[in-house]
Design a protein around this motif. Structure first.
Motif, mmCIF file in Angstrom:
data_model
loop_
_atom_site.group_PDB
_atom_site.id
_atom_site.type_symbol
_atom_site.label_atom_id
_atom_site.label_comp_id
_atom_site.label_asym_id
_atom_site.label_seq_id
_atom_site.Cartn_x
_atom_site.Cartn_y
_atom_site.Cartn_z
ATOM 1 N N TYR A 133 3.938 9.295 9.073
ATOM 2 C CA TYR A 133 3.712 9.629 7.674
ATOM 3 C C TYR A 133 4.527 10.879 7.342
ATOM 4 O O TYR A 133 5.036 11.564 8.238
ATOM 5 C CB TYR A 133 2.220 9.873 7.410
ATOM 6 C CG TYR A 133 1.404 8.589 7.388
ATOM 7 C CD1 TYR A 133 1.615 7.631 6.406
ATOM 8 C CD2 TYR A 133 0.426 8.343 8.341
ATOM 9 C CE1 TYR A 133 0.870 6.450 6.380
ATOM 10 C CE2 TYR A 133 -0.326 7.166 8.326
ATOM 11 C CZ TYR A 133 -0.092 6.224 7.347
ATOM 12 O OH TYR A 133 -0.820 5.062 7.319
ATOM 13 N N GLU A 134 4.629 11.190 6.066
ATOM 14 C CA GLU A 134 5.455 12.313 5.632
ATOM 15 C C GLU A 134 4.781 13.638 5.996
ATOM 16 O O GLU A 134 3.567 13.724 6.179
ATOM 17 C CB GLU A 134 5.652 12.269 4.098
ATOM 18 C CG GLU A 134 6.335 11.026 3.609
ATOM 19 C CD GLU A 134 5.493 9.774 3.770
ATOM 20 O OE1 GLU A 134 4.288 9.801 3.445
ATOM 21 O OE2 GLU A 134 6.046 8.754 4.264
ATOM 22 N N VAL B 214 -5.929 3.700 5.392
ATOM 23 C CA VAL B 214 -5.035 3.087 4.402
ATOM 24 C C VAL B 214 -5.427 1.619 4.197
ATOM 25 O O VAL B 214 -5.583 1.142 3.063
ATOM 26 C CB VAL B 214 -3.555 3.230 4.858
ATOM 27 C CG1 VAL B 214 -2.640 2.282 4.084
ATOM 28 C CG2 VAL B 214 -3.081 4.673 4.702
ATOM 29 N N VAL C 131 4.891 6.685 -2.352
ATOM 30 C CA VAL C 131 5.774 6.539 -1.184
ATOM 31 C C VAL C 131 5.195 5.512 -0.215
ATOM 32 O O VAL C 131 3.988 5.441 -0.017
ATOM 33 C CB VAL C 131 6.001 7.905 -0.488
ATOM 34 C CG1 VAL C 131 4.692 8.542 -0.030
ATOM 35 C CG2 VAL C 131 6.958 7.776 0.712
ATOM 36 N N GLY C 132 6.101 4.711 0.347
ATOM 37 C CA GLY C 132 5.690 3.723 1.330
ATOM 38 C C GLY C 132 6.858 3.386 2.242
ATOM 39 O O GLY C 132 7.935 3.965 2.132
ATOM 40 N N MET C 133 6.618 2.431 3.136
ATOM 41 C CA MET C 133 7.603 2.142 4.187
ATOM 42 C C MET C 133 8.156 0.720 4.086
ATOM 43 O O MET C 133 8.649 0.186 5.076
ATOM 44 C CB MET C 133 6.949 2.341 5.560
ATOM 45 C CG MET C 133 6.338 3.719 5.751
ATOM 46 S SD MET C 133 5.410 3.818 7.291
ATOM 47 C CE MET C 133 4.548 5.394 7.074
ATOM 48 N N LEU D 189 -3.859 11.738 7.589
ATOM 49 C CA LEU D 189 -3.705 10.335 7.199
ATOM 50 C C LEU D 189 -3.839 9.430 8.411
ATOM 51 O O LEU D 189 -3.394 9.779 9.492
ATOM 52 C CB LEU D 189 -2.317 10.106 6.590
ATOM 53 C CG LEU D 189 -1.909 11.005 5.430
ATOM 54 C CD1 LEU D 189 -0.568 10.563 4.867
ATOM 55 C CD2 LEU D 189 -2.955 10.980 4.340
ATOM 56 N N ALA E 188 0.874 -1.164 0.000
ATOM 57 C CA ALA E 188 0.000 0.000 0.000
ATOM 58 C C ALA E 188 0.916 1.220 0.000
ATOM 59 O O ALA E 188 1.946 1.212 0.673
ATOM 60 C CB ALA E 188 -0.874 -0.008 1.240
ATOM 61 N N ALA E 189 0.554 2.225 -0.761
ATOM 62 C CA ALA E 189 1.435 3.389 -0.864
ATOM 63 C C ALA E 189 0.608 4.663 -0.990
ATOM 64 O O ALA E 189 -0.545 4.633 -1.429
ATOM 65 C CB ALA E 189 2.356 3.237 -2.079
ATOM 66 N N GLY E 190 1.219 5.763 -0.604
ATOM 67 C CA GLY E 190 0.606 7.060 -0.814
ATOM 68 C C GLY E 190 1.109 7.639 -2.132
ATOM 69 O O GLY E 190 2.217 7.314 -2.571
ATOM 70 N N THR F 187 -3.341 4.086 -1.776
ATOM 71 C CA THR F 187 -4.419 4.133 -0.784
ATOM 72 C C THR F 187 -4.804 5.550 -0.399
ATOM 73 O O THR F 187 -5.868 5.770 0.180
ATOM 74 C CB THR F 187 -4.002 3.387 0.498
ATOM 75 O OG1 THR F 187 -2.740 3.900 0.928
ATOM 76 C CG2 THR F 187 -3.899 1.903 0.249
ATOM 77 N N ASN F 188 -3.920 6.495 -0.680
ATOM 78 C CA ASN F 188 -4.191 7.870 -0.228
ATOM 79 C C ASN F 188 -3.307 8.842 -0.991
ATOM 80 O O ASN F 188 -2.251 8.466 -1.511
ATOM 81 C CB ASN F 188 -3.900 8.001 1.275
ATOM 82 C CG ASN F 188 -2.476 7.620 1.620
ATOM 83 O OD1 ASN F 188 -2.146 6.421 1.708
ATOM 84 N ND2 ASN F 188 -1.622 8.597 1.781
HETATM 85 N N1 HPA Z 1 3.131 7.381 3.190
HETATM 86 C C1 HPA Z 1 3.930 6.356 3.531
HETATM 87 N N2 HPA Z 1 3.526 5.089 3.518
HETATM 88 C C2 HPA Z 1 2.273 4.850 3.138
HETATM 89 C C3 HPA Z 1 1.385 5.879 2.776
HETATM 90 C C4 HPA Z 1 1.848 7.220 2.805
HETATM 91 O O1 HPA Z 1 1.126 8.180 2.495
HETATM 92 N N3 HPA Z 1 0.201 5.280 2.440
HETATM 93 C C5 HPA Z 1 0.385 3.940 2.604
HETATM 94 N N4 HPA Z 1 1.617 3.681 3.024
#
Ligand code: HPA
Length: 285
Positions: free
Chosen positions: A195-196, A253, A212-214, A248, A116-118, A237-238
Motif C-alpha cells: 500500500y502507499e 478492504v 488509488v488502486g492497483m 491498512l 476496490a480503491a482507497g 474501501t478505506n
Molecule cells: N491503495 C491501493 N489500492 C487499494 C487501496 C489503497 O488504499 N484500497 C483498495 N485498493
C-alpha cells in the motif's frame, strides 16, 4: 502487442466458443475485490475457470475467483470476468489485459469495470461509490508497449474520453433514481502490492487523484485500444494511508467492498438494464 498474441487470442476465443457456445454478448463486466457476488445473479450461467482457458493466467489473490461467467443479467447477454489478474502478481501486462482483450475479441461493445480503491482525501469515505471520470497511470507501464497490431487497434489510441461520457451520464441518472450517493473522481493506478505511504497519498492528492488502486487502468487502456467503450466504478474501501487511524490490510478492504456489494450490484443492475440491447460484433473473426 506482438503478432503472436493475436494468434493466442484466436486460440482462446475458439476454446471459449467450445466451452460456453458462441456468444453475442454486447456487455462485459469486470468484478473487483469483494464484488464477485454479482456473478451469482447471472442466469443460465456457464462458468469457465481461467485455468481451463489457454493463454489466461489464473488470479492468485484472495477475493478474486478467476472465472469467465457467460449468461443473462438484467435482460442482456453478458460476459463477466469474476476476478482479475494484476501486474503485481508477476504477470506481464499482456497477461493482465488478456481477459479484457478476450471479451473485446468476442465482440463486446461496452465494458463495465469495478474495483476496490482507497481514497486520497477525506471527501471520499469508506463505503462510498465513485464513478471514475478519468484516470492517471502511475504504473510506469502500458499494456500497449511493443509492436502494435492494427487488427486490434491504433498505435496511439486517444484517451481524451477514456470513460464514456454517455455511460457516465446514465450512471448518474440511475444513482439518482435509486437514491444512491455516487461520487465522481479520478482513479490513480499504482503497481502495488505494498500500500502507499502517507507521503505517496499526499502526492497523489496533489497530482489530481481522488482514489488509488492497483488495477483497472491497463484493462481500460486495452479496451479503448480495441474500440470498446468503458464505464468504471470504484468502491472506496478505506482512507489512504495516513488519512485515518491505524493501518491498512487486504482483509479489511475485502470486507468493506463486500458490505458495499449490494449497492454496487444495484447500481450496475440499473445501468445494464437501461442499456440498449445491441448484440456484440466479433473482432478478430
Ligand atoms: N491503495 C491501493 N489500492 C487499494 C487501496 C489503497 O488504499 N484500497 C483498495 N485498493
Amino acid at each position: 502487442m506482438a503478432f503472436s498474441n493475436v494468434a493466442a487470442l484466436r486460440e482462446l476465443i475458439a476454446v471459449v466458443d467450445g466451452q460456453i457456445g458462441r456468444t453475442s454478448a454486447g456487455i462485459g463486466l469486470v468484478l473487483g475485490s469483494g464484488l464477485g457476488g454479482l456473478a451469482q445473479e447471472v442466469e443460465d450461467a456457464r462458468r469457465v475457470p481461467y485455468s481451463r482457458l489457454p493463454h489466461l493466467a489464473a488470479s492468485t489473490v484472495q477475493g478474486h475467483a478467476g472465472e469467465l461467467v457467460a449468461g443473462r443479467w438484467q435482460g442482456h447477454d453478458v460476459l463477466v470476468l469474476a476476478g482479475r489478474v494484476h501486474r503485481y502478481e508477476g504477470h506481464s501486462m499482456d497477461q493482465v489485459v488478456m481477459p479484457v482483450r478476450m471479451l473485446a475479441a468476442l465482440g463486446i461493445h461496452t465494458l463495465i469495470v469495478s474495483n476496490a480503491a482507497g481514497s486520497v482525501h477525506t471527501r471520499l469515505q469508506p463505503g462510498n461509490l465513485m464513478l471514475i471520470a478519468d484516470h492517471i497511470n502511475f504504473q510506469g507501464q502500458n499494456p500497449l508497449i511493443g509492436p502494435n497490431d492494427e487488427r486490434l487497434g491504433p498505435r496511439f489510441p486517444d484517451m481524451t474520453v477514456a470513460y464514456d461520457a454517455d455511460l457516465r451520464t446514465l450512471a448518474r441518472k440511475i444513482a439518482l433514481d435509486q437514491a444512491l450517493a455516487l461520487q465522481e473522481g479520478v482513479y490513480a493506478a499504482v503497481l502495488g502490492p505494498s500500500y502507499e505511504t502517507p507521503a505517496e497519498i499526499r502526492m497523489l492528492a496533489a497530482m489530481g487523484a481522488d482514489a488509488v488502486g492497483m488495477s483497472t487502468v491497463p484493462e481500460v487502456i486495452a479496451a479503448r485500444h480495441m474500440g470498446v467503450r468503458v464505464l468504471g466504478l470504484s468502491c472506496i474501501t478505506n482512507l489512504g494511508a495516513g488519512l485515518g487511524k491505524g493501518t491498512l490490510d487486504h482483509a479489511h478492504v475485502g470486507e468493506v467492498a463486500g458490505q458495499a456489494t449490494a449497492k454496487m450490484v444495484s447500481l450496475l443492475g440499473g445501468i445494464v438494464r437501461a442499456l440498449p440491447n445491441t448484440p456484440g460484433v466479433r473482432r478478430l473473426p
